[in-house]
Design a protein around this motif. Structure first.
Motif, PDB file in Angstrom:
ATOM      1  N   GLY A  21     -10.089  -9.781  -1.648  1.00 59.86           N
ATOM      2  CA  GLY A  21      -9.437  -8.566  -2.463  1.00 59.86           C
ATOM      3  C   GLY A  21     -10.444  -7.467  -3.093  1.00 59.86           C
TER       4      GLY A  21
ATOM      5  N   TYR B 269      -9.831  -3.682  -4.536  1.00 64.05           N
ATOM      6  CA  TYR B 269      -8.408  -3.462  -4.873  1.00 64.05           C
ATOM      7  C   TYR B 269      -8.396  -2.636  -6.368  1.00 64.05           C
TER       8      TYR B 269
ATOM      9  N   LYS C 269      -4.918   2.244  -5.568  1.00 67.09           N
ATOM     10  CA  LYS C 269      -4.852   2.350  -3.939  1.00 67.09           C
ATOM     11  C   LYS C 269      -3.436   2.422  -3.691  1.00 67.09           C
ATOM     12  N   PHE C 270      -2.423   2.279  -4.575  1.00 64.80           N
ATOM     13  CA  PHE C 270      -1.208   2.009  -3.921  1.00 64.80           C
ATOM     14  C   PHE C 270      -0.239   3.370  -4.365  1.00 64.80           C
TER      15      PHE C 270
ATOM     16  N   LEU D 182       1.253  -6.405  -5.321  1.00 67.65           N
ATOM     17  CA  LEU D 182       0.439  -5.615  -4.836  1.00 67.65           C
ATOM     18  C   LEU D 182      -0.944  -6.151  -4.348  1.00 67.65           C
ATOM     19  N   ALA D 183      -1.549  -6.748  -5.417  1.00 71.41           N
ATOM     20  CA  ALA D 183      -2.952  -7.434  -5.393  1.00 71.41           C
ATOM     21  C   ALA D 183      -2.894  -8.255  -4.115  1.00 71.41           C
TER      22      ALA D 183
ATOM     23  N   TRP E  46      -2.692  -6.597  -0.839  1.00 68.47           N
ATOM     24  CA  TRP E  46      -4.140  -5.989  -0.448  1.00 68.47           C
ATOM     25  C   TRP E  46      -4.822  -7.153  -0.043  1.00 68.47           C
ATOM     26  N   ARG E  47      -4.863  -8.247  -0.413  1.00 67.02           N
ATOM     27  CA  ARG E  47      -5.604  -9.280   0.060  1.00 67.02           C
ATOM     28  C   ARG E  47      -5.069  -9.874   1.535  1.00 67.02           C
TER      29      ARG E  47
ATOM     30  N   ALA F  89      -2.928  -5.361   3.194  1.00 66.23           N
ATOM     31  CA  ALA F  89      -2.498  -3.929   3.104  1.00 66.23           C
ATOM     32  C   ALA F  89      -3.575  -3.034   2.589  1.00 66.23           C
ATOM     33  N   SER F  90      -4.953  -3.688   2.157  1.00 65.84           N
ATOM     34  CA  SER F  90      -6.293  -2.785   2.377  1.00 65.84           C
ATOM     35  C   SER F  90      -6.556  -2.073   3.656  1.00 65.84           C
TER      36      SER F  90
ATOM     37  N   ARG G  82       1.024   2.510   1.599  1.00 69.65           N
ATOM     38  CA  ARG G  82       0.716   1.585   0.629  1.00 69.65           C
ATOM     39  C   ARG G  82       1.617   2.108  -0.716  1.00 69.65           C
TER      40      ARG G  82
END
Length: 222
Positions: A63, A66, A70-71, A137-138, A141-142, A145-146, A153
């Motif tokens: 992650g 994050y 970022k979203f 969301l986090a 990301w992991r 979505a990163s 996003r």
């Protein structure tokens, strides 16, 4: 799953009483659908089982990098109805809704889907009712979505299908956990799994092995 089908599925998972559409009006009205239905239509559960089987299994990354920023814009009016997503979701999920103007929800009642507790919402104590991302969301990301473009996003973070009005206490407990680490009350586990799987399918997000096992168990309650 097409975006229109996902939206329809989300609507079917949120309703007052037993019927999937009982008490529902559009988000701009003074009424709302109220508590989330603990038993979505059987076809939704069957689709969720099929879709879950098709999702990739992956491990979480660390992650790194994050941040909520970022979203994109928080509660952006992505459906262009003139109201931000937070007020749209409050109007959809609360009962006995009162508004200031066309959009701003100032009071209402929530049957919290995560705990079953009855919550009175007032804008003066807005943190009592929060808007949760069912697929956090986090965690997204992991899980990949990163690597998404910024606009994807932002769309994910503001997608009604991934948003749910809930009591602040269980929402803080849930934080960025997936279903393998956190679970709602038994009566909502079916609907929660249906929503979680639909969002993962729509956005091509994988699930961890523990999350897959938990989701299977939740869908067994349907």
């Amino acid at each position: 799953m097409a975006a229109a089908a996902l939206a329809a599925l989300a609507a079917g998972s949120l309703a007052a009483g037993c019927g999937a559409d009982e008490g529902r009006t559009d988000a701009s009205s003074g009424r709302s659908s109220g508590a989330a239905n603990s038993h979505p239509p059987g076809r939704d559960a069957e689709r969720a089982r099929s879709d879950l089987a098709s999702l990739r299994t992956a491990s979480e990354s660390h992650g790194d990098g994050y941040s909520r920023k970022k979203f994109g814009v928080r509660w952006k009016d992505t459906d262009h109805n003139g109201c931000d997503q937070r007020n749209d979701v409050l109007a959809r999920d609360l009962r006995d809704v009162h508004k200031n103007g066309r959009c701003v929800v100032v009071s209402g009642k929530l049957a919290d889907p995560y705990s079953g507790k009855a919550i009175t919402f007032a804008k003066s104590d807005a943190a009592e009712v929060q808007i949760d991302h069912v697929y956090p969301l986090a965690l997204a990301w992991r899980m990949g979505a990163s690597g998404w473009p910024a606009d994807r996003r932002e769309r994910f973070a503001n997608d009604h299908a991934n948003l749910l009005a809930v009591w602040g206490v269980p929402n803080r407990q849930k934080s960025d956990s997936g279903p393998g680490e956190w679970k709602p009350q038994k009566g909502f586990q079916c609907a929660y799994a249906v929503k979680y799987v639909a969002v993962a399918k729509e956005y091509g997000l994988p699930v961890t092995s523990p999350d897959r096992s938990a989701l299977r168990g939740f869908l067994d309650r349907c």
